[in-house]
Design a protein around this motif. Structure first.
Motif, PDB file in Angstrom:
ATOM      1  N   HIS A  45     -77.641 -75.291 -46.198  1.00 36.00           N
ATOM      2  CA  HIS A  45     -79.072 -75.026 -46.286  1.00 36.00           C
ATOM      3  C   HIS A  45     -79.839 -76.226 -46.808  1.00 36.00           C
ATOM      4  CE1 HIS A  45     -77.466 -74.168 -50.313  1.00 36.00           C
ATOM      5  NE2 HIS A  45     -78.674 -74.496 -50.764  1.00 36.00           N
ATOM      6  N   GLU A  47     -79.463 -79.275 -45.617  1.00 39.00           N
ATOM      7  CA  GLU A  47     -79.720 -80.156 -44.490  1.00 39.00           C
ATOM      8  C   GLU A  47     -80.922 -79.659 -43.692  1.00 39.00           C
ATOM      9  OE1 GLU A  47     -75.882 -81.961 -42.775  1.00 39.00           O
ATOM     10  OE2 GLU A  47     -75.306 -79.935 -43.369  1.00 39.00           O
ATOM     11  N   LYS A  48     -81.565 -80.580 -42.991  1.00 38.43           N
ATOM     12  CA  LYS A  48     -82.790 -80.260 -42.257  1.00 38.43           C
ATOM     13  C   LYS A  48     -82.538 -79.961 -40.778  1.00 38.43           C
ATOM     14  CE  LYS A  48     -85.699 -83.116 -45.250  1.00 38.43           C
ATOM     15  NZ  LYS A  48     -86.682 -84.233 -45.298  1.00 38.43           N
ATOM     16  N   SER A  50     -82.283 -78.211 -37.429  1.00 40.61           N
ATOM     17  CA  SER A  50     -82.962 -76.997 -36.988  1.00 40.61           C
ATOM     18  C   SER A  50     -82.839 -76.861 -35.479  1.00 40.61           C
ATOM     19  CB  SER A  50     -84.436 -77.022 -37.395  1.00 40.61           C
ATOM     20  OG  SER A  50     -85.101 -78.111 -36.778  1.00 40.61           O
ATOM     21  N   SER A  66     -83.264 -72.784 -39.058  1.00 38.30           N
ATOM     22  CA  SER A  66     -82.254 -73.758 -39.444  1.00 38.30           C
ATOM     23  C   SER A  66     -80.968 -73.543 -38.660  1.00 38.30           C
ATOM     24  CB  SER A  66     -81.974 -73.654 -40.945  1.00 38.30           C
ATOM     25  OG  SER A  66     -81.570 -72.340 -41.285  1.00 38.30           O
ATOM     26  N   GLU A  80     -85.970 -67.955 -38.461  1.00 37.36           N
ATOM     27  CA  GLU A  80     -86.904 -67.918 -39.580  1.00 37.36           C
ATOM     28  C   GLU A  80     -88.339 -67.670 -39.147  1.00 37.36           C
ATOM     29  OE1 GLU A  80     -86.238 -71.705 -41.309  1.00 37.36           O
ATOM     30  OE2 GLU A  80     -84.309 -71.168 -42.216  1.00 37.36           O
TER      31      GLU A  80
END
Length: 348
Positions: A45, A47-48, A50, A66, A80
């Motif tokens: 979580h 890390e970016k 997506s 993500s 999300e």
């Protein structure tokens, strides 16, 4: 990998080969379980990384979130945010957004470290509600050769290596190449090329004249560079996909000021499409910073506004914005002609 395991799943009867012998389709759960032996890497979580998924360019459902894990054949993401593309309104995030087996034409894997954006199609393999949120797994489709190389590089960078091979010396004969092979061309083929060819019959030039304007317009569109500035990945994906379908192949994307500078570090774009609010920065301040760092004064700007009105129009005029477009964006109805006019793609 799945020997000795039991699955409870629906199966489909296919045919009866012989007496007391039937043939059934392999359940989806077993097919996905067999993929567990393939290369797969997980993302935390922190890390970016997506993923953005669009059911269509102009209609359907769009989701983003993500990335949970990624393999050479599929991925799992946490949903999300969900919106209705046509109405541009938020939808509740639940496991009923997509049915299993739904084909998704556009999947974008973004924000991977030292990796460009990966675009491909996918098929929904599973979607369920878990204590950690709504998770959706997809099987990747239409993955090009370049995307496969990128995925393999991601796997090899993140997965542990247990050994390295040593160079092996091979004999020349093992390559099945004859070094004495004569590569001179066949003289018969050369004579055929020198013989006078019969003149071809003149074709009807009417269709060529009719399609001349469309081909010239398509060439001009491919030569125009458009920068799309939006904070949300899904909004950028929808606008970029709409422009690409219309024929603009050089579409640049940016979610902040640094990405905008990096996308246009060589030369400014021919058009900028920007949202009224980029995070905590207004479009007016965003454009002033861009113009202070390069030759952006002659670049036309289209601003996408949630609340267009007299105050917004006056602000846009003072900021040098050529057009204010209301959201949700009606591209075919209004914005298409505006973009064509600002890029000087005249019909004559």
């Amino acid at each position: 990998m799945i020997d000795g395991q039991r699955f409870r799943s629906q199966i489909q009867f296919k045919t009866r080969d012989a007496y007391l012998k039937a043939c059934f389709q392999v359940p989806e759960q077993v097919q996905h379980a067999e993929r567990r032996c393939k290369l797969r890497t997980r993302f935390s979580h922190r890390e970016k990384a997506s993923a953005t998924v669009l059911e269509g360019i102009f209609d359907g459902v769009g989701v983003s979130g993500s990335l949970v894990n990624l393999s050479m054949e599929g991925l799992c993401m946490k949903i999300e945010r969900a919106i209705s593309i046509r109405e541009d309104r938020k939808l509740p995030v639940n496991a009923d957004l997509f049915p299993v087996g739904r084909s998704l034409p556009l999947v974008r894997i973004q924000n991977l470290p030292q990796t460009p954006t990966i675009e491909c199609g996918a098929t929904v393999a599973h979607i369920s509600t878990t204590p950690g949120g709504v998770l959706m797994g997809m099987k990747l489709d239409c993955v090009g050769e370049a995307e496969q190389i990128i995925l393999e590089q991601i796997m090899t960078r993140r997965l542990p290596r247990f050994g390295r091979g040593f160079p092996v010396k091979r004999r020349w004969a093992e390559f099945h190449i004859d070094p004495l092979e004569d590569a001179t061309p066949d003289p018969i083929e050369e004579e055929d090329e020198l013989l006078p060819q019969e003149p071809e019959e003149a074709e009807d030039s009417t269709p060529i004249l009719q399609d001349h304007h469309q081909r010239l317009l398509a060439i001009r569109k491919r030569g125009k560079r458009i920068l799309v500035v939006a904070k949300d990945d899904m909004d950028r994906a929808m606008m970029s996909g709409t422009l690409f379908v219309d024929g603009y192949t050089s579409v640049l994307e940016a979610g902040n000021l640094i990405e905008a500078f990096q996308a246009c570090r060589k030369l400014p774009p021919d058009l900028v499409i920007i949202e009224q609010q980029i995070g905590n920065t207004e479009a007016r301040d965003f454009l002033s910073r861009l113009r202070s760092q390069g030759d952006w004064e002659g670049t036309p700007v289209v601003m996408l506004s949630d609340s267009p009105g007299v105050k917004t129009t006056l602000m846009a005029k003072s900021a040098g914005i050529a057009h204010v477009q209301a959201k949700p964006t009606d591209y075919d109805g209004e914005l298409k002609s505006v973009v064509s006019h600002l890029l000087q793609l005249h019909p004559e």
